[in-house]
Design a protein around this motif. Structure first.
Motif, PDB file in Angstrom:
ATOM      1  N   SER A  13       1.852   6.635  -6.841  1.00  0.00           N
ATOM      2  CA  SER A  13       0.887   7.882  -7.674  1.00  0.00           C
ATOM      3  C   SER A  13       2.003   8.809  -7.141  1.00  0.00           C
ATOM      4  O   SER A  13       1.401   9.883  -7.939  1.00  0.00           O
ATOM      5  CB  SER A  13      -0.386   7.120  -6.956  1.00  0.00           C
ATOM      6  OG  SER A  13      -1.561   8.033  -7.271  1.00  0.00           O
ATOM      7  N   LEU A  14       1.512   9.863  -5.390  1.00  0.00           N
ATOM      8  CA  LEU A  14       2.390  10.909  -5.572  1.00  0.00           C
ATOM      9  C   LEU A  14       3.610  11.251  -6.221  1.00  0.00           C
ATOM     10  O   LEU A  14       2.878  12.486  -6.894  1.00  0.00           O
ATOM     11  CB  LEU A  14       2.834  10.446  -3.703  1.00  0.00           C
ATOM     12  CG  LEU A  14       3.159  12.150  -3.769  1.00  0.00           C
ATOM     13  CD1 LEU A  14       1.929  12.788  -3.548  1.00  0.00           C
ATOM     14  CD2 LEU A  14       3.531  12.041  -2.110  1.00  0.00           C
ATOM     15  N   ALA A  15       4.086   9.959  -6.397  1.00  0.00           N
ATOM     16  CA  ALA A  15       5.553  10.347  -7.431  1.00  0.00           C
ATOM     17  C   ALA A  15       4.889  11.172  -9.324  1.00  0.00           C
ATOM     18  O   ALA A  15       5.088  11.909  -9.707  1.00  0.00           O
ATOM     19  CB  ALA A  15       6.468   9.601  -8.107  1.00  0.00           C
ATOM     20  N   GLN A  16       3.556  10.622  -9.671  1.00  0.00           N
ATOM     21  CA  GLN A  16       2.716  10.240 -10.680  1.00  0.00           C
ATOM     22  C   GLN A  16       2.669  11.760 -10.864  1.00  0.00           C
ATOM     23  O   GLN A  16       2.689  12.630 -11.820  1.00  0.00           O
ATOM     24  CB  GLN A  16       2.466   9.492 -11.404  1.00  0.00           C
ATOM     25  CG  GLN A  16       3.073   8.046 -11.747  1.00  0.00           C
ATOM     26  CD  GLN A  16       1.897   6.901 -11.841  1.00  0.00           C
ATOM     27  OE1 GLN A  16       1.116   6.933 -11.362  1.00  0.00           O
ATOM     28  NE2 GLN A  16       2.787   5.524 -12.496  1.00  0.00           N
ATOM     29  N   VAL A  17       2.089  12.402  -9.214  1.00  0.00           N
ATOM     30  CA  VAL A  17       0.838  13.195  -9.865  1.00  0.00           C
ATOM     31  C   VAL A  17       1.448  15.072  -9.644  1.00  0.00           C
ATOM     32  O   VAL A  17       1.704  15.662 -10.266  1.00  0.00           O
ATOM     33  CB  VAL A  17      -0.126  13.361  -9.408  1.00  0.00           C
ATOM     34  CG1 VAL A  17      -0.986  14.655  -7.962  1.00  0.00           C
ATOM     35  CG2 VAL A  17      -1.068  12.175  -9.142  1.00  0.00           C
ATOM     36  N   PRO A  54       0.926  -1.047  -0.230  1.00  0.00           N
ATOM     37  CA  PRO A  54      -0.074  -0.460   0.052  1.00  0.00           C
ATOM     38  C   PRO A  54       0.864   1.244  -0.099  1.00  0.00           C
ATOM     39  O   PRO A  54       0.922   2.293  -0.852  1.00  0.00           O
ATOM     40  CB  PRO A  54      -0.812  -0.413   0.780  1.00  0.00           C
ATOM     41  CG  PRO A  54      -0.870  -1.480   1.279  1.00  0.00           C
ATOM     42  CD  PRO A  54       0.344  -2.427   0.930  1.00  0.00           C
ATOM     43  N   ILE A  55       2.122   0.872   0.596  1.00  0.00           N
ATOM     44  CA  ILE A  55       2.358   3.219   0.857  1.00  0.00           C
ATOM     45  C   ILE A  55       3.793   2.924  -0.943  1.00  0.00           C
ATOM     46  O   ILE A  55       3.327   3.626  -1.365  1.00  0.00           O
ATOM     47  CB  ILE A  55       3.340   2.765   1.908  1.00  0.00           C
ATOM     48  CG1 ILE A  55       2.869   2.236   3.138  1.00  0.00           C
ATOM     49  CG2 ILE A  55       4.585   3.693   1.944  1.00  0.00           C
ATOM     50  CD1 ILE A  55       3.163   2.280   4.968  1.00  0.00           C
ATOM     51  N   ASP A  56       3.595   2.027  -1.007  1.00  0.00           N
ATOM     52  CA  ASP A  56       4.543   1.481  -2.465  1.00  0.00           C
ATOM     53  C   ASP A  56       3.629   2.010  -3.404  1.00  0.00           C
ATOM     54  O   ASP A  56       3.926   2.986  -4.264  1.00  0.00           O
ATOM     55  CB  ASP A  56       5.373   0.623  -2.780  1.00  0.00           C
ATOM     56  CG  ASP A  56       6.293   0.410  -2.178  1.00  0.00           C
ATOM     57  OD1 ASP A  56       7.062   1.069  -1.832  1.00  0.00           O
ATOM     58  OD2 ASP A  56       6.755  -0.978  -1.435  1.00  0.00           O
ATOM     59  N   ALA A  97      12.685   9.652  -8.070  1.00  0.00           N
ATOM     60  CA  ALA A  97      13.139   9.814  -9.706  1.00  0.00           C
ATOM     61  C   ALA A  97      12.319  10.146 -10.470  1.00  0.00           C
ATOM     62  O   ALA A  97      12.575  10.735 -11.301  1.00  0.00           O
ATOM     63  CB  ALA A  97      12.356   8.140 -10.547  1.00  0.00           C
ATOM     64  N   ALA A  98      11.363  10.630  -9.710  1.00  0.00           N
ATOM     65  CA  ALA A  98      10.599  11.978 -10.177  1.00  0.00           C
ATOM     66  C   ALA A  98      10.775  13.296  -9.552  1.00  0.00           C
ATOM     67  O   ALA A  98      10.399  14.686  -9.983  1.00  0.00           O
ATOM     68  CB  ALA A  98       9.135  11.896  -9.717  1.00  0.00           C
ATOM     69  N   GLY A  99      12.625  13.734  -9.189  1.00  0.00           N
ATOM     70  CA  GLY A  99      12.672  14.736  -8.806  1.00  0.00           C
ATOM     71  C   GLY A  99      12.299  15.369  -7.447  1.00  0.00           C
ATOM     72  O   GLY A  99      12.224  16.175  -6.836  1.00  0.00           O
ATOM     73  N   GLY A 100      11.490  14.021  -6.443  1.00  0.00           N
ATOM     74  CA  GLY A 100      10.958  14.898  -5.400  1.00  0.00           C
ATOM     75  C   GLY A 100      12.049  14.840  -3.975  1.00  0.00           C
ATOM     76  O   GLY A 100      12.998  14.285  -4.215  1.00  0.00           O
ATOM     77  N   TYR A 140      10.136   0.954  -1.692  1.00  0.00           N
ATOM     78  CA  TYR A 140      10.248   1.166  -3.332  1.00  0.00           C
ATOM     79  C   TYR A 140       9.665   2.894  -4.203  1.00  0.00           C
ATOM     80  O   TYR A 140       9.732   3.310  -4.555  1.00  0.00           O
ATOM     81  CB  TYR A 140       9.435  -0.195  -4.352  1.00  0.00           C
ATOM     82  CG  TYR A 140       9.351  -0.307  -5.724  1.00  0.00           C
ATOM     83  CD1 TYR A 140       9.844  -0.139  -6.679  1.00  0.00           C
ATOM     84  CD2 TYR A 140       7.594   0.901  -6.116  1.00  0.00           C
ATOM     85  CE1 TYR A 140       9.484   0.006  -8.132  1.00  0.00           C
ATOM     86  CE2 TYR A 140       7.239   0.829  -7.101  1.00  0.00           C
ATOM     87  CZ  TYR A 140       8.330   0.470  -8.676  1.00  0.00           C
ATOM     88  OH  TYR A 140       8.081   0.775  -9.583  1.00  0.00           O
ATOM     89  N   GLY A 141       8.763   3.089  -3.243  1.00  0.00           N
ATOM     90  CA  GLY A 141       8.106   3.729  -3.445  1.00  0.00           C
ATOM     91  C   GLY A 141       9.502   4.945  -3.442  1.00  0.00           C
ATOM     92  O   GLY A 141       8.341   6.666  -4.233  1.00  0.00           O
ATOM     93  N   LEU A 142       9.076   5.213  -2.577  1.00  0.00           N
ATOM     94  CA  LEU A 142      10.827   6.312  -1.806  1.00  0.00           C
ATOM     95  C   LEU A 142      11.529   7.002  -3.304  1.00  0.00           C
ATOM     96  O   LEU A 142      11.547   7.530  -4.308  1.00  0.00           O
ATOM     97  CB  LEU A 142      11.268   6.493  -0.720  1.00  0.00           C
ATOM     98  CG  LEU A 142      10.276   6.394   0.335  1.00  0.00           C
ATOM     99  CD1 LEU A 142      11.646   6.527   1.625  1.00  0.00           C
ATOM    100  CD2 LEU A 142       9.586   7.597   0.409  1.00  0.00           C
TER     101      LEU A 142
END
Length: 124
Positions: free
Chosen positions: A14-18, A7-9, A44-47, A37-39
């Protein structure tokens, strides 16, 4: 391969995409590897990513795993101070379309998107 079914990943990916470079993911005390993985997706999205210092965590498995994808590793009180400083740093920036879209969220007009999830998957 694709993202793990954790769930957190999934939330962080999703947060990275948005939110892209405006995303901030934070991993606190918890068991397992969910969030790592999500971090990486946020990075990778620059966050930015923040992980609780494992020595301060009740359950240190999630923070230890996530340290490999952390921009910052700090104690919870320091995380709070870091987040509190965001509005002042962003006050001179024009609001983005994303900030206007999520106008009702805390700090949305002034700071990057922030999602904090604890080990029972509650947004805190």
């Amino acid at each position: 391969g694709g993202p793990p079914e954790r769930p957190i990943d999934l939330l962080f990916a999703s947060l990275a995409q948005v939110a892209g470079a405006r995303a901030i993911g934070i991993v606190l005390s918890g068991t397992g590897e969910d969030g790592t993985y999500g971090l990486r997706e946020i990075l990778a999205a620059g966050g930015s990513t923040i992980v609780q210092e494992p020595a301060t965590a009740r359950h240190d498995e999630m923070p230890r795993s996530a340290m490999s994808a952390a921009t910052l590793v700090m104690a919870p009180a320091d995380i709070g101070r870091e987040l509190a400083s965001l509005p002042a740093r962003a006050a001179t920036q024009r609001p983005t379309a994303l900030a206007r879209k999520v106008d009702g969220l805390l700090l949305a007009r002034y700071a990057p998107a922030v999602v904090v999830v604890d080990d029972v998957f509650e947004v805190v």
